[in-house]
Motif scaffolding. Structure first.
Motif, mmCIF file in Angstrom:
data_model
loop_
_atom_site.group_PDB
_atom_site.id
_atom_site.type_symbol
_atom_site.label_atom_id
_atom_site.label_comp_id
_atom_site.label_asym_id
_atom_site.label_seq_id
_atom_site.Cartn_x
_atom_site.Cartn_y
_atom_site.Cartn_z
ATOM 1 N N LEU A 24 6.842 -23.602 -12.241
ATOM 2 C CA LEU A 24 7.154 -22.353 -11.552
ATOM 3 C C LEU A 24 6.226 -22.240 -10.338
ATOM 4 C CD1 LEU A 24 7.318 -20.213 -14.799
ATOM 5 C CD2 LEU A 24 9.269 -20.654 -13.296
ATOM 6 N N VAL A 25 6.540 -21.284 -9.488
ATOM 7 C CA VAL A 25 5.738 -21.123 -8.273
ATOM 8 C C VAL A 25 4.806 -19.927 -8.452
ATOM 9 C CG1 VAL A 25 5.857 -20.854 -5.764
ATOM 10 C CG2 VAL A 25 7.727 -21.968 -6.974
ATOM 11 N N LEU A 26 3.583 -20.068 -8.022
ATOM 12 C CA LEU A 26 2.655 -18.931 -8.089
ATOM 13 C C LEU A 26 3.041 -17.888 -7.044
ATOM 14 C CD1 LEU A 26 -0.802 -20.683 -8.595
ATOM 15 C CD2 LEU A 26 0.286 -19.078 -10.171
ATOM 16 N N ASP A 27 2.771 -16.647 -7.369
ATOM 17 C CA ASP A 27 3.169 -15.545 -6.500
ATOM 18 C C ASP A 27 2.095 -15.301 -5.430
ATOM 19 O OD1 ASP A 27 3.766 -13.179 -5.329
ATOM 20 O OD2 ASP A 27 3.921 -12.015 -7.185
ATOM 21 N N SER A 41 8.379 -10.486 -6.612
ATOM 22 C CA SER A 41 7.033 -10.344 -7.144
ATOM 23 C C SER A 41 6.980 -9.111 -8.016
ATOM 24 C CB SER A 41 6.047 -10.189 -5.987
ATOM 25 O OG SER A 41 4.805 -9.741 -6.481
ATOM 26 N N SER A 42 6.338 -9.258 -9.183
ATOM 27 C CA SER A 42 6.228 -8.087 -10.050
ATOM 28 C C SER A 42 5.274 -7.068 -9.441
ATOM 29 C CB SER A 42 5.753 -8.511 -11.441
ATOM 30 O OG SER A 42 4.592 -9.305 -11.322
ATOM 31 N N ALA A 43 4.513 -7.494 -8.447
ATOM 32 C CA ALA A 43 3.533 -6.588 -7.840
ATOM 33 C C ALA A 43 4.109 -5.803 -6.659
ATOM 34 C CB ALA A 43 2.323 -7.393 -7.387
ATOM 35 N N LEU A 44 5.327 -6.138 -6.246
ATOM 36 C CA LEU A 44 5.894 -5.435 -5.079
ATOM 37 C C LEU A 44 6.794 -4.283 -5.529
ATOM 38 C CD1 LEU A 44 7.191 -8.014 -2.419
ATOM 39 C CD2 LEU A 44 5.448 -6.264 -2.081
ATOM 40 N N PRO A 45 6.649 -3.095 -4.931
ATOM 41 C CA PRO A 45 7.573 -2.003 -5.253
ATOM 42 C C PRO A 45 9.013 -2.417 -4.936
ATOM 43 C CG PRO A 45 5.789 -1.255 -3.805
ATOM 44 C CD PRO A 45 5.662 -2.733 -3.918
ATOM 45 N N ASN A 92 10.332 -2.750 -1.471
ATOM 46 C CA ASN A 92 9.785 -3.810 -0.616
ATOM 47 C C ASN A 92 10.199 -5.213 -1.093
ATOM 48 O OD1 ASN A 92 7.536 -1.510 -0.807
ATOM 49 N ND2 ASN A 92 7.618 -2.338 1.259
ATOM 50 N N ALA A 93 11.126 -5.255 -2.076
ATOM 51 C CA ALA A 93 11.428 -6.542 -2.716
ATOM 52 C C ALA A 93 11.859 -7.617 -1.726
ATOM 53 C CB ALA A 93 12.498 -6.339 -3.779
ATOM 54 N N LYS A 94 12.602 -7.231 -0.687
ATOM 55 C CA LYS A 94 13.120 -8.242 0.239
ATOM 56 C C LYS A 94 12.033 -8.836 1.135
ATOM 57 C CE LYS A 94 17.793 -6.473 0.886
ATOM 58 N NZ LYS A 94 18.519 -5.664 1.890
ATOM 59 N N GLU A 95 10.858 -8.261 1.058
ATOM 60 C CA GLU A 95 9.754 -8.775 1.888
ATOM 61 C C GLU A 95 9.092 -9.987 1.243
ATOM 62 O OE1 GLU A 95 7.144 -5.415 2.394
ATOM 63 O OE2 GLU A 95 8.771 -4.180 3.158
ATOM 64 N N PHE A 96 9.481 -10.263 -0.018
ATOM 65 C CA PHE A 96 8.698 -11.201 -0.812
ATOM 66 C C PHE A 96 8.481 -12.566 -0.132
ATOM 67 C CE2 PHE A 96 8.608 -14.839 -3.614
ATOM 68 C CZ PHE A 96 7.321 -14.667 -4.103
ATOM 69 N N LEU A 97 9.573 -13.203 0.293
ATOM 70 C CA LEU A 97 9.398 -14.583 0.776
ATOM 71 C C LEU A 97 8.481 -14.664 1.986
ATOM 72 C CD1 LEU A 97 12.859 -16.346 0.353
ATOM 73 C CD2 LEU A 97 10.718 -16.894 -0.811
#
Ligand code: GLA
Length: 729
Positions: free
Chosen positions: A445-448, A487-491, A494-499
């Motif tokens: 898996l990839v680290l966040d 990311s479980s840490a992102l509200p 803001n989910a689409k900001e992840f990458l």
């Protein structure tokens, strides 16, 4: 002076090119990019178009000539009648997505500002560099868009990036923001794009611009093996040595898109930037968002000249650090020598044997940490496996030191194996969506890296080993692409900001590590060339070009790579025969001739070689030590294309044109009745050169006119090659 701005006219000049924009009725239009034009009044270049239908809305009542769709725009908004693929789309606080960008102001900044948090090119004292900043504004929403143009006059490169500033008073969401848009007022071009997959990177394709959209890019959370983030546009008649060629190369390692559109009015629009698919960025009042940088270059003298401009720019104003301009240590890598099966004795034997043959550094590849006897576990547990290395890194380091060999280590720091101590401790540290399965690739898996705590862990994992002072090289690998990108840490909002946040995190780690350990040579890798891009090159001056180490397959891979990337960034290794990936049987000579790039080494077990083969290893190491600096800094010429012929050929010429190394490789065995000759380029035609192996003397004009005879297929055989080394007398 490289920028002139007067009365709504902007002109940027590099040594050989011009880029011109004009303001008309409040909008910023792109009117020219091409051969250099002296500074002057360019107002006549804004032309009236008079052939619109009512299906191209007019911005001013009754004026049929003023529709954004029929104009080459510098940066295109959304929702005001330019129906071409847009540069930007923003969801305003009222839910509408109109962005109507009008010219506001400009500024000329000496040198070049940094891009916050992103990799970027830089200027040095003495450079003729300045930056034009043009601000556009949506007067109704109060969104500002700052277009930056850093001009590297002597490099024939303009770099662009876009900063969005929210002064709307509310929060907006950026749905799309391209780094650069370039409109051309015709479609008489070919597109040169690249495609590939693992072990087959950067193959080239070419075809005319058609009506409609052609796009390349990546949704994989990495620039990827599939399409490298560059795109070229060229005149139909352009070839390596003549014709108009335009290049766009993104300085970014994440998902991206490049788009070529032939429009209803026969324009061509180029767009390049972060891939809008799955992307979104919330911007509060007062905040800014900076897009990745893109390197633009134009050549009126063919593709090779464009490559040469990119090579210089990337080598000297994007790559950094003490290895930038010098040859790299000759390395031997343990991967294809022994994969996961090694111990201290085996590595010390390989290092000792290789050092006696001139090798300078042993890279301990995958398998030295945790309980890593295969690719199913331990990523994240960056502690030495005492079963393999009972005396730790120090034990191996000391034995290698005695042999005169330095030590390098492989890491895959962005990854986590579910079977690892790290995963037991931090199951939420991987990229995942709560409640959904976590898709594995290569059992990992990839680290966040959008999380600061995870970035700190990644930094520490590598820094702890580097702090010992025993490791002078890091191979930084990345062996899967991202899905369940979240990311479980992102509200949630803001989910689409992840990458994009992932890459901001990665870049911050790389920035710290490379600054804290300036003497360490970092090599970028992603299953070979899966992240061979200018983003990574801004931190690491070289990349493992492909996991395919076969000399035959490398011809196309390296040819395609060299369109943008300099030889100094291209890593080549001589590997064992038959080749492990393709089973091709090739001579040592061919493997050496192809692997002799700007960063050279071996990927085999030297203890298993015959004395005769060992001599060849020694010869290769000597050759690279002698000519490595010139390979790193020289001019690279592609002479024959493996995409078009049954051969490939190239030559590198030193900056002073006193040394040239040329290689010709024939691919399949074919009965070719005509005697073959290879015509060189880039030499001094008034000089005489001695070919050092044969002792024969040729004039520069002979070598660049008639060329050098190539032995026939019967004499050479299949997959055979020849190298000539010319030194000026
Ligand atoms: C990737 C790299 C290889 C090697 C392996 C180790 O595939 O590209 O060079 O390091 O990982 O697992």
């Amino acid at each position: 002076m490289s920028v002139k701005a007067i009365d709504g006219q902007f002109q940027i000049n590099t040594r050989n090119s011009s880029y011109i924009m004009l303001v008309e009725r409040g909008y910023l239009f792109h009117v020219y990019w091409g051969k250099k034009i002296s500074f002057g009044d360019n107002s006549y270049m804004n032309r009236e178009y008079d052939w619109y239908s009512s299906f191209s809305p007019n911005l001013e009542d009754g004026d049929c000539g003023f529709s954004l769709e029929g104009r080459p725009l510098e940066y295109s908004g959304w929702g005001r009648g330019d129906f071409k693929n847009p540069s930007i789309e923003i969801i305003n606080p009222d839910g509408s997505n109109i962005v109507d960008l009008k010219y506001d102001s400009y500024e000329i900044i000496p040198g070049k500002p940094e891009l916050s948090g992103l990799p970027s090119s830089y200027c040095e004292a003495g450079d003729n560099a300045e930056t034009l900043k043009i601000t556009l504004k949506d007067e109704i929403s109060n969104i500002f868009v700052h277009l930056y143009y850093a001009v590297f006059e002597d490099f024939d490169v303009i770099t662009r990036w876009t900063v969005v500033e929210n002064r709307s008073g509310g929060t907006v969401e950026i749905a799309r923001v391209m780094s650069a848009t370039v409109d051309f007022d015709n479609m008489r071009y070919d597109v040169i794009s690249n495609f590939g997959s693992w072990s087959r990177e950067r193959h080239l394709e070419r075809g005319p611009v058609r009506h409609g959209i052609f796009e390349t890019g990546s949704r994989r959370g990495a620039s990827s093996h599939t399409h490298n983030p560059f795109i070229l546009l060229c005149s139909h008649d352009a070839c390596e040595t003549s014709g108009d060629v335009y290049g766009l190369t993104l300085v970014y390692s994440g998902s991206y898109k490049s788009i070529v559109e032939g429009t209803r009015y026969h324009f061509t629009r180029l767009n390049i930037g972060i891939n809008p698919d799955g992307f979104g960025w919330r911007l509060s009042q007062g905040e800014t968002f900076t897009s990745p940088e893109v390197l633009l270059s134009y050549s009126s003298e063919g593709i090779n000249k464009l490559s040469s401009q990119y090579h210089k720019m990337i080598r000297k104003r994007l790559c950094r650090g003490k290895y930038r301009d010098i040859r790299r240590p000759v390395i031997i890598n343990s991967w294809e020598a022994c994969y996961f099966s090694f111990d201290e004795n085996k590595l010390a034997e390989i290092g000792d044997c290789a050092a006696k043959l001139g090798v300078e550094l042993l890279v301990v590849d995958d398998g030295w940490f945790g309980r890593r006897d295969g690719d199913t576990s331990s990523l994240g547990d960056w502690k030495v496996d005492r079963n393999k290395l009972p005396n730790g890194i120090e034990g191996l380091y000391k034995r290698l030191e005695k042999s005169g060999c330095k030590l390098g280590m492989w890491f895959e720091p962005e990854m986590i194996s579910p079977e690892s101590e790290l995963y037991d401790k931090h199951p939420d540290w991987c990229v995942h969506v709560e409640g959904r399965p976590r898709s594995l690739a290569r059992t990992q898996l990839v680290l966040d890296l959008s999380r600061k705590d995870v970035c700190d862990f990644v930094y520490d994992s590598v820094a702890n080993i580097l702090k010992t002072g025993m490791v002078s090289y890091i191979k930084w690998d990345y062996n899967r692409n991202i899905c369940e990108a979240s990311s479980s840490a992102l509200p949630a909002e803001n989910a689409k900001e992840f990458l994009h946040r992932y890459y901001l995190g990665l870049y911050s780690v790389l920035d710290r590590l490379t600054k804290d350990f300036p003497d360490v040579l970092f090599e970028n890798c992603s299953g070979g060339g899966g992240r061979f891009d200018c983003g990574m090159l801004a931190y690491m001056p070289q990349t493992w070009t492909s996991d395919d180490s076969d000399a035959v397959e490398r011809l196309k891979i390296q040819y395609g790579t060299s369109i943008i990337y300099p030889l100094s960034t291209i890593v080549g290794h001589v590997s064992a025969c038959p080749n492990h990936q393709t089973k091709h049987v090739t001579s040592f000579e061919s493997r050496l001739n192809v692997a002799l790039t700007g960063s050279f080494g071996y990927e085999l077990d030297p203890t298993r070689l015959t004395e005769e083969e060992k001599e060849k290893v020694r010869y290769g190491a000597e050759l690279y030590k002698k000519y490595g600096d010139m390979l790193v800094n020289g001019e690279y010429y592609r002479l024959r294309s493996p995409f078009e012929e049954n051969c490939s050929a190239w030559c590198t010429v030193s900056e002073r044109r006193d040394i040239a190394i040329a290689v010709y490789m024939r691919i399949r065995m074919e009965i070719e009745p005509n005697p073959e000759r290879l015509i060189l380029r880039g030499l001094d035609e008034t000089a005489e050169y001695k070919e050092i192996n044969s002792g024969k003397i040729y004039s520069g004009s002979q070598l660049m006119g008639f060329g050098i005879p190539v032995p026939g297929p019967a004499a050479m055989g299949e997959y055979a090659s020849k190298m000539w080394i010319f030194e000026k007398i």
